[in-house]
Every structure is written in C-alpha cells, then in structure tokens.
Write a protein that holds these residues in place. Structure first.
Motif, mmCIF file in Angstrom:
data_model
loop_
_atom_site.group_PDB
_atom_site.id
_atom_site.type_symbol
_atom_site.label_atom_id
_atom_site.label_comp_id
_atom_site.label_asym_id
_atom_site.label_seq_id
_atom_site.Cartn_x
_atom_site.Cartn_y
_atom_site.Cartn_z
ATOM 1 N N GLU A 230 0.803 -1.219 0.000
ATOM 2 C CA GLU A 230 0.000 0.000 0.000
ATOM 3 C C GLU A 230 0.838 1.271 0.000
ATOM 4 O OE1 GLU A 230 -2.921 -3.079 0.925
ATOM 5 O OE2 GLU A 230 -0.872 -2.689 1.540
ATOM 6 N N ALA A 231 1.917 1.286 0.791
ATOM 7 C CA ALA A 231 2.753 2.490 0.855
ATOM 8 C C ALA A 231 3.332 2.824 -0.515
ATOM 9 C CB ALA A 231 3.871 2.302 1.872
ATOM 10 N N ARG A 232 3.753 1.804 -1.242
ATOM 11 C CA ARG A 232 4.292 2.015 -2.591
ATOM 12 C C ARG A 232 3.235 2.623 -3.508
ATOM 13 N NH1 ARG A 232 8.554 -0.568 -5.129
ATOM 14 N NH2 ARG A 232 8.646 -2.080 -3.428
ATOM 15 N N ILE A 233 1.995 2.128 -3.402
ATOM 16 C CA ILE A 233 0.905 2.640 -4.235
ATOM 17 C C ILE A 233 0.530 4.062 -3.833
ATOM 18 C CG2 ILE A 233 -1.536 2.336 -4.827
ATOM 19 C CD1 ILE A 233 -1.064 -0.701 -4.484
ATOM 20 N N LEU A 234 0.418 4.305 -2.526
ATOM 21 C CA LEU A 234 0.005 5.615 -2.032
ATOM 22 C C LEU A 234 1.031 6.709 -2.303
ATOM 23 C CD1 LEU A 234 -1.515 4.463 1.368
ATOM 24 C CD2 LEU A 234 -2.786 5.508 -0.527
ATOM 25 N N SER A 235 2.282 6.311 -2.499
ATOM 26 C CA SER A 235 3.333 7.309 -2.721
ATOM 27 C C SER A 235 3.105 8.126 -3.989
ATOM 28 C CB SER A 235 4.710 6.628 -2.775
ATOM 29 O OG SER A 235 4.809 5.772 -3.902
ATOM 30 N N GLN A 236 2.313 7.596 -4.924
ATOM 31 C CA GLN A 236 2.056 8.335 -6.169
ATOM 32 C C GLN A 236 1.214 9.586 -5.919
ATOM 33 O OE1 GLN A 236 -0.876 6.350 -8.932
ATOM 34 N NE2 GLN A 236 -0.986 4.827 -7.283
ATOM 35 N N TYR A 237 0.514 9.633 -4.773
ATOM 36 C CA TYR A 237 -0.344 10.773 -4.474
ATOM 37 C C TYR A 237 0.316 11.805 -3.568
ATOM 38 C CZ TYR A 237 -3.703 7.199 -5.933
ATOM 39 O OH TYR A 237 -4.358 6.213 -6.624
ATOM 40 N N CYS A 238 1.483 11.495 -3.024
ATOM 41 C CA CYS A 238 2.087 12.393 -2.039
ATOM 42 C C CYS A 238 3.132 13.306 -2.677
ATOM 43 C CB CYS A 238 2.712 11.593 -0.898
ATOM 44 S SG CYS A 238 4.291 10.793 -1.302
ATOM 45 N N ASP A 239 3.408 14.410 -1.959
ATOM 46 C CA ASP A 239 4.492 15.307 -2.355
ATOM 47 C C ASP A 239 5.799 14.886 -1.702
ATOM 48 O OD1 ASP A 239 2.891 17.345 -3.864
ATOM 49 O OD2 ASP A 239 1.902 17.547 -1.919
ATOM 50 N N HIS A 240 5.686 14.377 -0.467
ATOM 51 C CA HIS A 240 6.865 13.934 0.280
ATOM 52 C C HIS A 240 6.525 12.677 1.058
ATOM 53 C CE1 HIS A 240 8.513 17.852 -0.669
ATOM 54 N NE2 HIS A 240 7.510 18.444 -0.036
ATOM 55 N N ALA A 241 7.546 11.854 1.291
ATOM 56 C CA ALA A 241 7.354 10.625 2.059
ATOM 57 C C ALA A 241 8.357 10.569 3.207
ATOM 58 C CB ALA A 241 7.514 9.396 1.163
ATOM 59 N N LEU A 242 7.850 10.222 4.393
ATOM 60 C CA LEU A 242 8.691 10.046 5.574
ATOM 61 C C LEU A 242 8.597 8.600 6.028
ATOM 62 C CD1 LEU A 242 7.613 13.228 7.569
ATOM 63 C CD2 LEU A 242 9.833 12.877 6.484
ATOM 64 N N LEU A 243 9.722 8.031 6.413
ATOM 65 C CA LEU A 243 9.745 6.660 6.900
ATOM 66 C C LEU A 243 10.093 6.648 8.387
ATOM 67 C CD1 LEU A 243 11.578 4.813 3.979
ATOM 68 C CD2 LEU A 243 9.128 4.839 4.478
ATOM 69 N N VAL A 244 9.309 5.886 9.148
ATOM 70 C CA VAL A 244 9.525 5.776 10.586
ATOM 71 C C VAL A 244 10.365 4.528 10.853
ATOM 72 C CG1 VAL A 244 8.445 5.599 12.848
ATOM 73 C CG2 VAL A 244 7.323 6.905 11.018
ATOM 74 N N VAL A 245 11.458 4.723 11.540
ATOM 75 C CA VAL A 245 12.390 3.629 11.819
ATOM 76 C C VAL A 245 12.331 3.301 13.308
ATOM 77 C CG1 VAL A 245 14.773 2.833 11.682
ATOM 78 C CG2 VAL A 245 13.892 4.439 9.964
ATOM 79 N N PRO A 246 11.767 2.151 13.691
ATOM 80 C CA PRO A 246 11.743 1.775 15.109
ATOM 81 C C PRO A 246 13.149 1.417 15.587
ATOM 82 C CG PRO A 246 10.861 0.002 13.763
ATOM 83 C CD PRO A 246 11.085 1.167 12.835
ATOM 84 N N PHE A 247 13.536 1.966 16.701
ATOM 85 C CA PHE A 247 14.891 1.811 17.199
ATOM 86 C C PHE A 247 15.209 0.340 17.469
ATOM 87 C CE2 PHE A 247 18.068 1.791 20.642
ATOM 88 C CZ PHE A 247 19.071 2.511 20.016
ATOM 89 N N GLY A 248 16.307 -0.129 16.862
ATOM 90 C CA GLY A 248 16.807 -1.471 17.115
ATOM 91 C C GLY A 248 16.043 -2.592 16.451
#
Length: 274
Positions: A230-248
């Motif tokens: 879904e994230a790959r598909i939804l990225s076509q509609y966004c201006d910017h993408a942020l990724l959340v990285v859980p620590f460790g």
C-alpha cells in the motif's frame, strides 16, 4: 459607569473586524475590475481562507489530560523535546515545499514501528498554526487506529468511500479533539485495499481534499512498507514521504528497501522512533 465602559470596549473590539469586512468588500468590487491584480487576489484569498478556518467547528476539544493519554502533542506539554522534534519535522517539510497545500506520506519500516503515532502527531503539529488546517487520513484498514482520534462515532470510512460511489466525501471526514484537525478513518478492513488505493476514485479524493481548504496539510498514514504494498501505491499521491524507523528493529537493508518502495524522488527523510 461600568456598563457604559463594557459597552464601549465591546464596540472598540468589534470595530477592526467590521473595518476588515468593509475593506474586503471594497476589494471584491475592485477585483471585478482588475481580476489579474496579484495583490487583490492575494488579499481576497487570505480573507476567504481565514473565514473557512473559523467556520471549522469542533464539537469536543480534548483536555490536556486526554492529550497526554492519547499521546498527542500540544503547546505547553511537559515533553517539550518531543514537541520540538515534531516542529523540526514540520520546518523541514515547509522548507522543501513550494506551497502550504501538501500531502505527506508516513509509513513505518516494520510492524509496530509507530507510524500512526508519528502520522497523527505530525498532523497535529501542522494544526497548531491558527491559520492552517490539517487532515489525517488513515490508510491502514488492516490495523486502524482512527477511532481513538475522532470525537464522534464513525459510520463510514475511506474503504467505503472508494468502494461505494454513493458515499459523499463529507460523510467520511470527522472532527478530532484537536482544533483545525480532521480525520478520515480507514473504514472496515479490506483484503483489496491495494486495488482501492490504485483507483481513479482515490486520485479524485486526494485532489478534492487538497482543494477544500487552500492551506491544508494532509498526512497519509500508510501500512508498513516491509509487509505491504500500500505504501508504494500511495506514494504516487504524495508530495513527500517520511519513513519511521523503530529503534533497534531494522537493518540498513530494510531502510534502503523502504526508500525504494516510496520512491527516492518522494523520500524526504527518516524519523527514528524510540
């Protein structure tokens, strides 16, 4: 004497507003004669924008205790470092954006990474500005959390809107307990969310919610990039993408794969969630 003084103060406080309305009315008249004047267009647009924002009624405003319980940032909170961290993200987005009408995709790298926590708080941070509005769109029907952010019962959501053309947009936008922040819940779970998100109706939805208010910041809360498409598909509609990285919980390879999933041209940065 006291009654007279109060009446006088009320009249004085109302006068600037009356003068502003009279000024805008005069500008509207001039605008008809000079439709291409950028200063006139800007003045009228700014007035209309503020009137729209003022008309956004919020039935219930969360108390500070409720905001703490829901882990939502707000001005004056004790965890000032957390609030400042989200403000810094907001600054970075504004620096990269050419307009205030921006769509930001937020997705965690892995399950349980805190993507929804970051998404809603980012939207809440944009809504701190009295002249801006924000919209949180829950695009994760598999693990929705929108019900904890709305103050009225949810009857329909994003998947119902995308699947049923008789559902109007206004019926899936709900008030949150934060001023100037609205919520679109994901709706009932669907095994075909990827197909819904890749539809023309989804494209029209994004376009419409961007134009409803001229200075609206839209945050799409997407499922984790490692376990869904879904994230790959939804990225076509966004201006910017942020990724959340859980620590460790992730490797460098996981992060690089996530960046490729949302597209390097859309990727804005990483948010490390401790």
């Amino acid at each position: 004497m006291n009654e007279k003084r109060v009446g006088s103060d009320t009249h004085q406080s109302a006068k600037p507003e009356l003068e502003l309305r009279a000024f805008v009315e005069r500008i509207e008249t001039v605008k008809d004669d000079h439709p291409q004047d950028p200063l006139i267009r800007s003045a009228v647009s700014e007035h209309r924008k503020r009137e729209q924002i003022k008309s956004m009624a919020t039935p219930v405003i969360w108390t500070q205790d409720e905001l703490y319980e829901k882990k939502v940032v707000f001005t004056g909170m004790r965890q000032r470092e957390l609030l400042n961290a989200f403000r810094e993200v907001r600054i970075r987005i504004l620096q990269k954006s050419k307009t205030d009408n921006v769509v930001i995709l937020v997705a965690s790298i892995t399950d349980g990474g805190g993507g929804s926590f970051v998404s809603f708080n980012l939207a809440a941070t944009f809504a701190l500005d009295r002249h801006k509005t924000a919209l949180y769109v829950d695009c994760n029907p598999y693990k929705s959390c929108a019900d904890q952010y709305t103050v009225t019962p949810i009857e329909a959501g994003l998947t119902q809107y995308l699947n049923d053309y008789t559902v109007p947009l206004k019926h899936i936008i709900y008030p949150s307990g934060v001023e100037r922040l609205r919520v679109i819940p994901s709706g009932k779970g669907s095994e075909s969310a990827a197909e819904f998100f890749n539809s023309k109706r989804m494209e029209v939805l994004i376009s419409e919610i961007k134009t409803r208010y001229p200075d609206r910041f839209i945050v799409l809360d997407a499922p984790p990039v490692q376990t869904s498409t879904e994230a790959r598909i939804l990225s076509q509609y966004c201006d910017h993408a942020l990724l959340v990285v859980p620590f460790g919980k992730t490797t460098q390879s996981d992060v690089l794969s996530g960046i490729d999933a949302v597209g390097r041209d859309k990727f804005l940065g990483l948010i490390f969630n401790h």
